[in-house]
Design an enzyme around this catalytic site. Structure first.
Site, PDB file in Angstrom:
ATOM      1  N   GLU A 154       0.797  -1.233   0.000  1.00 13.59           N
ATOM      2  CA  GLU A 154       0.000   0.000   0.000  1.00 13.59           C
ATOM      3  C   GLU A 154       0.831   1.285   0.000  1.00 13.59           C
ATOM      4  O   GLU A 154       0.620   2.173   0.842  1.00 13.59           O
ATOM      5  CB  GLU A 154      -0.984  -0.017   1.185  1.00 13.59           C
ATOM      6  CG  GLU A 154      -1.886  -1.237   1.157  1.00 13.59           C
ATOM      7  CD  GLU A 154      -2.902  -1.275   2.285  1.00 13.59           C
ATOM      8  OE1 GLU A 154      -2.805  -0.455   3.217  1.00 13.59           O
ATOM      9  OE2 GLU A 154      -3.795  -2.140   2.241  1.00 13.59           O
TER      10      GLU A 154
ATOM     11  N   ASN B 198       2.237  -4.535  -3.460  1.00 13.83           N
ATOM     12  CA  ASN B 198       0.832  -4.900  -3.300  1.00 13.83           C
ATOM     13  C   ASN B 198       0.033  -3.652  -2.925  1.00 13.83           C
ATOM     14  O   ASN B 198       0.495  -2.847  -2.120  1.00 13.83           O
ATOM     15  CB  ASN B 198       0.781  -5.940  -2.155  1.00 13.83           C
ATOM     16  CG  ASN B 198      -0.539  -6.638  -2.001  1.00 13.83           C
ATOM     17  OD1 ASN B 198      -1.091  -7.143  -2.973  1.00 13.83           O
ATOM     18  ND2 ASN B 198      -1.038  -6.694  -0.768  1.00 13.83           N
TER      19      ASN B 198
ATOM     20  N   HIS C  10     -10.209  -5.766  -2.705  1.00  9.59           N
ATOM     21  CA  HIS C  10     -11.282  -5.698  -1.703  1.00  9.59           C
ATOM     22  C   HIS C  10     -12.425  -4.938  -2.372  1.00  9.59           C
ATOM     23  O   HIS C  10     -12.424  -3.705  -2.413  1.00  9.59           O
ATOM     24  CB  HIS C  10     -10.807  -4.967  -0.447  1.00  9.59           C
ATOM     25  CG  HIS C  10      -9.734  -5.717   0.284  1.00  9.59           C
ATOM     26  ND1 HIS C  10      -9.961  -6.917   0.902  1.00  9.59           N
ATOM     27  CD2 HIS C  10      -8.421  -5.448   0.465  1.00  9.59           C
ATOM     28  CE1 HIS C  10      -8.841  -7.361   1.461  1.00  9.59           C
ATOM     29  NE2 HIS C  10      -7.884  -6.484   1.198  1.00  9.59           N
TER      30      HIS C  10
ATOM     31  N   GLU D  55      -5.964 -10.367  -2.260  1.00 10.11           N
ATOM     32  CA  GLU D  55      -6.805 -10.291  -1.048  1.00 10.11           C
ATOM     33  C   GLU D  55      -8.283 -10.186  -1.405  1.00 10.11           C
ATOM     34  O   GLU D  55      -9.040  -9.448  -0.788  1.00 10.11           O
ATOM     35  CB  GLU D  55      -6.386  -9.080  -0.195  1.00 10.11           C
ATOM     36  CG  GLU D  55      -4.925  -9.077   0.187  1.00 10.11           C
ATOM     37  CD  GLU D  55      -4.519  -7.882   1.049  1.00 10.11           C
ATOM     38  OE1 GLU D  55      -5.399  -7.205   1.596  1.00 10.11           O
ATOM     39  OE2 GLU D  55      -3.302  -7.646   1.176  1.00 10.11           O
TER      40      GLU D  55
ATOM     41  N   ASP E   4     -12.049 -10.063  -1.785  1.00 12.44           N
ATOM     42  CA  ASP E   4     -13.358 -10.286  -1.166  1.00 12.44           C
ATOM     43  C   ASP E   4     -14.340  -9.333  -1.833  1.00 12.44           C
ATOM     44  O   ASP E   4     -13.950  -8.306  -2.383  1.00 12.44           O
ATOM     45  CB  ASP E   4     -13.364 -10.184   0.370  1.00 12.44           C
ATOM     46  CG  ASP E   4     -12.621  -8.997   0.954  1.00 12.44           C
ATOM     47  OD1 ASP E   4     -12.524  -7.953   0.279  1.00 12.44           O
ATOM     48  OD2 ASP E   4     -12.150  -9.104   2.100  1.00 12.44           O
TER      49      ASP E   4
HETATM   50  C1  XIL Z   1      -6.248  -6.802   7.651  1.00  7.28           C
HETATM   51  C2  XIL Z   1      -6.513  -8.037   8.487  1.00  7.28           C
HETATM   52  O1  XIL Z   1      -7.346  -8.916   7.764  1.00  7.28           O
HETATM   53  C3  XIL Z   1      -7.140  -7.648   9.792  1.00  7.28           C
HETATM   54  O2  XIL Z   1      -7.284  -8.795  10.620  1.00  7.28           O
HETATM   55  C4  XIL Z   1      -6.263  -6.622  10.494  1.00  7.28           C
HETATM   56  O3  XIL Z   1      -6.864  -6.205  11.705  1.00  7.28           O
HETATM   57  C5  XIL Z   1      -6.031  -5.445   9.591  1.00  7.28           C
HETATM   58  O4  XIL Z   1      -5.473  -5.882   8.377  1.00  7.28           O
HETATM   59  N1  XIL Z   1      -4.912  -4.791   3.197  1.00  7.28           N
HETATM   60  C6  XIL Z   1      -3.901  -5.631   3.602  1.00  7.28           C
HETATM   61  C7  XIL Z   1      -4.148  -6.588   4.683  1.00  7.28           C
HETATM   62  O5  XIL Z   1      -2.842  -5.654   2.987  1.00  7.28           O
HETATM   63  O6  XIL Z   1      -2.991  -6.816   5.428  1.00  7.28           O
HETATM   64  C8  XIL Z   1      -5.267  -6.134   5.587  1.00  7.28           C
HETATM   65  O7  XIL Z   1      -5.531  -7.178   6.500  1.00  7.28           O
HETATM   66  C9  XIL Z   1      -6.482  -5.782   4.787  1.00  7.28           C
HETATM   67  C10 XIL Z   1      -6.187  -4.652   3.839  1.00  7.28           C
END
Ligand code: XIL
Length: 666
Positions: free
Chosen positions: A160, A201, A237, A265, A267
């Site tokens: 990020e 990422n 996400h 990641e 969802d």
């Molecule tokens: C999230 C986890 O899923 C949570 O359990 C934690 O509290 C916060 O982080 N982007 C990312 C991940 O790269 O590491 C994050 O994961 C979600 C957003």
């Protein structure tokens, strides 16, 4: 995992195959189809899930993840706050647990994440020069990537780094080191683990937009400088119905640079409650994302950020949203599951959800008869009390407290098995006023001490507050204790009815068991000595005599005609054995709360027990009921088990007393 075919064509194909093979099996069994992981593996594609130490210890999560995914990503355990909580003090217990899972189940491992602005311990951002900050970064990348050398297939080296407009996020890294922190991190990661593929990422970089163009320009600059960069991770996400139309085009512009792309990641969240049409739209969204990746040669895998509702970050981070992953609250496949299988060219067969596991009580402290090994944490005074009680008439009182962290505590290292998940519960109450009561574990790992909260809740003086949460006991601990504290610095505090439970021996998907007295039989009966003796045998089984609950026979003996019979059985493999004890109430009234005592004839030493709270002092053994099997109706039995080691002979004990009354032997 057994799978149900959802398509008539699939059943027909399976039947034909069986007839051709000359095998006579029921079509229902024959219909078992490939899992998502098998479909993905067959075409060389990675289908992953984020994994956490808690989810990994859940038999239901494992049941699904083991069979449906061929890749795992460290969910939180690879982040800075977990791996280097204090400068130069690395802790890999949690991340190693995930790496071990990947290794033992043959799954690819994604490392996440070396350099990020979030989940950073405070010490990383304290005042220091740019040169010192750079050294902090290099030491971390070298330490973590070096630890996992040859174990991680891909590292999210930088996570990020961008703002939405494509400029760099103003993190501690960018502020102090400028853009070069990214090249420094990548170069250090390559040096520490040359085999790992290195990724940058980010989120909101799925479509062609200002942010993804910022990433695109960055990777080109890095490539031009010869900085090692192997791929980009698109987190994905997403919100239902909002898959960017330029997803595939975006993936292709990165692969055209010679880079790999992963969806890291995924969802797809839905405003709750999710209705059928939203789940259908979500299935289309998953199909679109997985399909876009699978269509591009350089897009090598898709990881979803969890397996089911229980391990999704969405409900907590996006209030009002949920239902974002492939499996639901009960680990049933959502429509999106079949869509993903189809997007990978497979024929979907819906997997059966796993059974609800039975719970076994490994320890319980009702505090009816003393402290049972509980004592003071700090200068406060922990005493047995009858001034307040949650159940029965006794509890524990913590008085004279002078700091928030002071309260009752008890060592539990010998009661728990490393690598297992426990549910730890207690009831708390203040003597006056209120505060946030915290039930926590203190885990010592050599010189490093971790304070791991299990549950926190407001405690008041007029009623009892329940504290309950999951605790994964990580391997490698040298000391472990449970304790209660409260944010009210000086107030007196009551504690009662502490229990520690764990999942029983995993059951098959079809056999669903619920916590009950009968559940106590199965763990002991089906426990294989070789499987369960090693973790306990490797630890010192010593228990302090002060840990023995001093049960006064009169307080808990049945009031009417008393009598008892004991059946003592053992499975001895030479040097160790599993004991199985059944105590039958032969009296005419129920026994409410029981203590069975015996003295070993030899030098047997118990290391672990279930369905009882068992303590041993010399040869004398005291087995107290668990929270749920304390009542034995007239004519009924209670059963518990234990593991023990011995040298010399292993003669059975010759006498038992139940609540002070001698029992006959059966
Ligand atoms: C999230 C986890 O899923 C949570 O359990 C934690 O509290 C916060 O982080 N982007 C990312 C991940 O790269 O590491 C994050 O994961 C979600 C957003």
């Amino acid at each position: 995992m057994r799978q149900r075919r959802v398509r008539a064509a699939g059943i027909a194909a399976a039947v034909v195959a069986l007839v051709a093979g000359g095998v006579s099996v029921l079509p229902a069994l024959a219909a078992a189809g490939p899992t998502l992981a098998q479909v993905a593996t067959a075409r060389g594609f990675s289908i992953g899930t984020a994994a956490g130490v808690k989810t990994l210890a859940s038999s239901q999560w494992r049941y699904v993840a083991d069979t449906q995914f061929n890749s795992v990503t460290m969910g939180n355990e690879g982040k800075w706050d977990a791996t280097e909580p204090a400068q130069g003090q690395f802790d890999f217990a949690a991340a190693d647990f995930i790496a071990d899972y990947a290794r033992t189940t043959g799954k690819r491992l994604r490392g996440h994440t070396l350099v990020w602005h979030s989940q950073l311990p405070a010490w990383v951002s304290t005042d220091r020069t740019a040169a010192e900050q750079r050294q902090v970064l290099l030491d971390h990348v070298t330490g973590v990537a070096g630890h996992f050398k040859n174990k991680v297939a891909q590292w999210d080296v930088v996570n990020e780094p961008f703002n939405e407009d494509g400029t760099f996020r103003s993190s501690v890294w960018y502020q102090r080191l400028g853009e070069d922190y990214i090249a420094d991190a990548l170069t250090a990661a390559r040096a520490a683990d040359p085999a790992a593929k290195l990724y940058i990422n980010d989120y909101n970089v799925e479509g062609v937009n200002a942010k993804s163009t910022g990433l695109y320009n960055l990777v080109q600059r890095l490539q031009a400088r010869g900085v090692p960069i192997d791929g980009v991770g698109l987190q994905a996400h997403l919100i239902v119905g909002q898959v960017p139309s330029t997803l595939r085009q975006n993936i292709e512009r990165f692969t055209a640079l010679g880079l790999k792309v992963e969806i890291t990641e995924l969802d797809v969240r839905i405003p709750l409650p999710a209705d059928a049409s939203e789940l259908t739209q979500q299935a289309a969204d998953y199909r679109a994302v997985v399909g876009a990746c699978a269509a591009v040669a350089g897009c090598t895998g898709v990881t979803t950020w969890g397996v089911g509702e229980a391990d999704s970050w969405v409900p907590a981070f996006f209030p009002g949203y949920g239902a974002a992953l492939l499996f639901d609250e009960q680990w049933r496949a959502r429509p999106a599951y079949s869509a993903v299988v189809e997007a990978l060219g497979g024929t979907p067969s819906v997997p059966e959800p796993p059974a609800t596991p039975s719970l076994v009580t490994v320890a319980s402290w009702p505090f009816e008869t003393g402290l049972a090994g509980w004592g003071s944490r700090g200068s406060e005074v922990t005493t047995a009390s009858t001034a307040a009680a949650h159940g029965g008439t006794g509890s524990v009182l913590s008085s004279g407290r002078t700091a928030t962290w002071q309260g009752p505590t008890r060592p539990v290292l010998d009661l728990l098995t490393p690598g297992k998940l426990y549910t730890v519960s207690a009831w708390a109450r203040t003597a006056s006023g209120s505060g946030t009561a915290r039930l926590s574990m203190q885990r010592q790992n050599g010189t490093a001490t971790r304070y791991e909260n299990v549950s926190a809740n407001t405690a008041i003086s007029t009623t009892w507050t329940r504290l309950s949460g999951d605790y994964l006991f990580l391997p490698g601990a040298t000391a472990l204790s449970v304790y209660l504290e409260t944010t009210d610095t000086t107030g007196d505090l009551y504690l009662d009815d502490v229990t520690i439970q764990t999942e029983g021996t995993p059951t098959s998907a079809s056999a669903s068991a619920s916590p009950s007295v009968s559940a106590s039989v199965s763990p002991s009966a089906s426990r294989s000595p070789s499987a369960s003796v090693s973790p306990s045998a490797s630890r010192s089984p010593s228990r302090s005599p002060s840990g023995s609950p001093s049960v006064s026979p009169s307080s808990s003996a049945s009031s009417g005609g008393t009598g008892c019979a004991v059946h003592y059985a053992k499975n001895d493999w030479g040097g160790g054995f599993a004991g199985d004890v059944t105590v039958t109430n032969t009296g005419s009234t129920a026994v409410t709360g029981w203590t069975l005592r015996w003295t070993f004839a030899g030098n047997q030493q118990v290391s672990q027990a279930w369905s009882t709270v068992l303590t041993q002092s010399g040869a004398a053994v005291t087995a107290v009921n668990a929270a749920w099997n304390g009542t034995i109706p007239a004519g009924a039995s209670a059963n518990f088990g234990f593991l023990a080691s011995y040298t010399g002979g292993n003669t059975d004990p010759s006498a038992f007393t139940l609540n002070g009354t001698a029992c006959t032997l059966r």
